[in-house]
Design a protein around this motif. Structure first.
Motif, mmCIF file in Angstrom:
data_model
loop_
_atom_site.group_PDB
_atom_site.id
_atom_site.type_symbol
_atom_site.label_atom_id
_atom_site.label_comp_id
_atom_site.label_asym_id
_atom_site.label_seq_id
_atom_site.Cartn_x
_atom_site.Cartn_y
_atom_site.Cartn_z
ATOM 1 N N GLY A 196 0.777 -1.238 0.000
ATOM 2 C CA GLY A 196 0.000 0.000 0.000
ATOM 3 C C GLY A 196 0.803 1.280 0.000
ATOM 4 O O GLY A 196 0.221 2.366 0.103
ATOM 5 N N VAL A 197 2.141 1.195 -0.141
ATOM 6 C CA VAL A 197 2.929 2.433 -0.127
ATOM 7 C C VAL A 197 4.216 2.237 -0.926
ATOM 8 O O VAL A 197 4.704 1.113 -1.094
ATOM 9 N N GLY A 198 4.751 3.335 -1.403
ATOM 10 C CA GLY A 198 6.046 3.329 -2.076
ATOM 11 C C GLY A 198 6.057 2.532 -3.359
ATOM 12 O O GLY A 198 5.103 2.576 -4.147
ATOM 13 N N LEU A 199 7.114 1.757 -3.569
ATOM 14 C CA LEU A 199 7.261 0.978 -4.786
ATOM 15 C C LEU A 199 6.736 -0.446 -4.641
ATOM 16 O O LEU A 199 6.836 -1.229 -5.582
ATOM 17 N N SER A 200 6.193 -0.783 -3.474
ATOM 18 C CA SER A 200 5.461 -2.050 -3.345
ATOM 19 C C SER A 200 4.076 -1.884 -3.960
ATOM 20 O O SER A 200 3.598 -0.765 -4.182
ATOM 21 N N ASP A 201 3.428 -3.012 -4.245
ATOM 22 C CA ASP A 201 2.085 -2.942 -4.825
ATOM 23 C C ASP A 201 1.119 -2.253 -3.871
ATOM 24 O O ASP A 201 1.228 -2.373 -2.641
ATOM 25 N N GLN A 202 0.160 -1.546 -4.447
ATOM 26 C CA GLN A 202 -0.866 -0.851 -3.682
ATOM 27 C C GLN A 202 -2.241 -1.335 -4.166
ATOM 28 O O GLN A 202 -3.019 -0.578 -4.733
ATOM 29 N N PRO A 203 -2.533 -2.620 -3.917
ATOM 30 C CA PRO A 203 -3.788 -3.175 -4.432
ATOM 31 C C PRO A 203 -4.998 -2.620 -3.686
ATOM 32 O O PRO A 203 -4.879 -1.986 -2.623
ATOM 33 N N GLU A 204 -6.157 -2.887 -4.228
ATOM 34 C CA GLU A 204 -7.390 -2.493 -3.561
ATOM 35 C C GLU A 204 -7.501 -3.235 -2.238
ATOM 36 O O GLU A 204 -7.165 -4.415 -2.128
ATOM 37 N N GLY A 205 -7.953 -2.542 -1.221
ATOM 38 C CA GLY A 205 -8.100 -3.126 0.112
ATOM 39 C C GLY A 205 -9.506 -3.631 0.357
ATOM 40 O O GLY A 205 -10.254 -3.870 -0.589
ATOM 41 N N PRO A 206 -9.866 -3.803 1.612
ATOM 42 C CA PRO A 206 -9.065 -3.473 2.783
ATOM 43 C C PRO A 206 -7.936 -4.474 3.013
ATOM 44 O O PRO A 206 -8.020 -5.624 2.604
ATOM 45 N N TYR A 207 -6.865 -3.989 3.685
ATOM 46 C CA TYR A 207 -5.799 -4.871 4.114
ATOM 47 C C TYR A 207 -6.050 -5.262 5.572
ATOM 48 O O TYR A 207 -6.880 -4.675 6.257
ATOM 49 N N THR A 208 -5.299 -6.246 6.050
ATOM 50 C CA THR A 208 -5.301 -6.594 7.468
ATOM 51 C C THR A 208 -3.866 -6.661 7.961
ATOM 52 O O THR A 208 -2.936 -6.872 7.166
ATOM 53 N N THR A 209 -3.687 -6.500 9.267
ATOM 54 C CA THR A 209 -2.335 -6.625 9.810
ATOM 55 C C THR A 209 -1.838 -8.057 9.708
ATOM 56 O O THR A 209 -0.630 -8.282 9.558
ATOM 57 N N ALA A 210 -2.735 -9.030 9.762
ATOM 58 C CA ALA A 210 -2.337 -10.428 9.561
ATOM 59 C C ALA A 210 -1.804 -10.630 8.147
ATOM 60 O O ALA A 210 -0.769 -11.294 7.937
ATOM 61 N N GLN A 211 -2.484 -10.075 7.170
ATOM 62 C CA GLN A 211 -2.054 -10.163 5.774
ATOM 63 C C GLN A 211 -0.681 -9.513 5.588
ATOM 64 O O GLN A 211 0.202 -10.060 4.905
ATOM 65 N N MET A 212 -0.496 -8.360 6.210
ATOM 66 C CA MET A 212 0.770 -7.640 6.065
ATOM 67 C C MET A 212 1.895 -8.350 6.813
ATOM 68 O O MET A 212 3.059 -8.302 6.393
ATOM 69 N N ALA A 213 1.561 -9.049 7.898
ATOM 70 C CA ALA A 213 2.555 -9.884 8.566
ATOM 71 C C ALA A 213 2.976 -11.041 7.671
ATOM 72 O O ALA A 213 4.161 -11.408 7.621
ATOM 73 N N ASP A 214 2.018 -11.607 6.959
ATOM 74 C CA ASP A 214 2.349 -12.679 6.016
ATOM 75 C C ASP A 214 3.199 -12.154 4.860
ATOM 76 O O ASP A 214 4.040 -12.889 4.326
ATOM 77 N N ASP A 215 2.993 -10.893 4.467
ATOM 78 C CA ASP A 215 3.886 -10.272 3.484
ATOM 79 C C ASP A 215 5.325 -10.310 3.994
ATOM 80 O O ASP A 215 6.256 -10.655 3.260
ATOM 81 N N CYS A 216 5.501 -9.922 5.267
ATOM 82 C CA CYS A 216 6.843 -9.901 5.860
ATOM 83 C C CYS A 216 7.417 -11.311 5.992
ATOM 84 O O CYS A 216 8.612 -11.526 5.746
ATOM 85 N N ALA A 217 6.575 -12.268 6.376
ATOM 86 C CA ALA A 217 7.040 -13.655 6.487
ATOM 87 C C ALA A 217 7.524 -14.165 5.136
ATOM 88 O O ALA A 217 8.551 -14.852 5.047
ATOM 89 N N GLY A 218 6.791 -13.830 4.071
ATOM 90 C CA GLY A 218 7.205 -14.226 2.732
ATOM 91 C C GLY A 218 8.514 -13.578 2.325
ATOM 92 O O GLY A 218 9.355 -14.210 1.657
#
Length: 267
Positions: free
Chosen positions: A55-77
């Motif tokens: 959702g920010v910068g040069l990472s993808d900014q797809p349509e939301g809503p996002y969740t903190t669990a989803q964003m944690a899985d981004d970091c895990a990946g």
């Protein structure tokens, strides 16, 4: 900073320094580059991994809503792609909520954590603040939106101190030239993640050492939020800066950088 694929999106990340891996997760509206002056200090002892959140910068900014669990899985990946089985973590504001979820959902990946100005759940005022942030992004010119963010995060002492006030004015103008860093869609998705974050009952699952740190004059995520997080995590300690706001890590940058460096070396 390269880009890799994680959890279905492209993530923009960077690595600097040498030593134990240290994952740095930034807050709402901010890119990984905001860690620059902290990384300059910590990279002497740690390999600092920064990223632009979903959702920010040069990472993808797809349509939301996002969740903190989803964003944690981004970091895990991201950690899996970098072949990093275990890391230390520092999360700032929204980044602290992502870090909480990372420790809950992927505990085997976490050695220790620093949670800056965190919350475990939102009250009605916090929900309204995040929603108003989206409203302001939609309605305001970029420089006016930057001013709104500054009003949320800096304490009175910063506004009254000439050098800090000048830096804030320069950063506000810089915000007017960086209006494409985050889309309204990206901010809307991140704000939804912040509003819906609710893990208070799960925080006792976190067994790793945790430092909860913030500013006593924070009007954005007030002190009660940090206190509640620290109280719920068994192996945690709490430190709050007198006279500082949400941007305590800038208002007391020298002390903060050294304090976090020492804590991470010992945990």
């Amino acid at each position: 900073m390269p880009i890799l694929r994680s959890n279905g999106i492209n993530l923009h990340y960077g690595q600097q320094g040498s030593g134990e891996p240290l994952l740095l997760i930034m807050g709402i509206t901010a890119t990984g580059s905001v860690w620059e002056k902290h990384v300059a200090y910590w990279q002497k002892n740690f390999t600092c991994i920064t990223l632009d959140n979903r959702g920010v910068g040069l990472s993808d900014q797809p349509e939301g809503p996002y969740t903190t669990a989803q964003m944690a899985d981004d970091c895990a990946g991201l950690l899996d792609a970098l072949d990093l089985p275990k890391v230390k973590v520092v999360g700032c504001s929204m980044g602290s909520t992502i870090a909480q979820q990372l420790a809950i959902r992927h505990p085997e990946k976490i050695i220790s954590m620093v949670l800056m100005c965190p919350w475990a759940n939102c009250d009605n005022k916090a929900r309204a603040t995040f929603q108003h942030m989206v409203n302001c992004k939609t309605a305001f010119a970029p420089e006016a939106f930057s001013l709104f963010i500054q009003l949320l995060i800096y304490s009175k002492s910063s506004w009254d101190e000439d050098t800090m006030f000048a830096e804030m004015a320069a950063n506000k103008s810089l915000g007017a030239t960086n209006e494409q860093v985050q889309s309204v869609q990206g901010l809307t998705g991140q704000a939804a993640a912040c509003i819906q974050h609710d893990v208070l009952q799960m925080l006792p699952q976190i067994k790793q050492p945790v430092l909860v740190i913030g500013g006593k004059e924070d009007i954005f995520t007030p002190m009660w939020m940090a206190t509640a997080v620290a109280a719920a995590i068994p192996n945690s300690e709490l430190y709050m800066y007198d006279g500082c706001g949400h941007a305590f890590h800038w208002e007391q940058i020298a002390d903060f950088n050294e304090r976090i460096n020492c804590w991470l070396l010992n945990h």
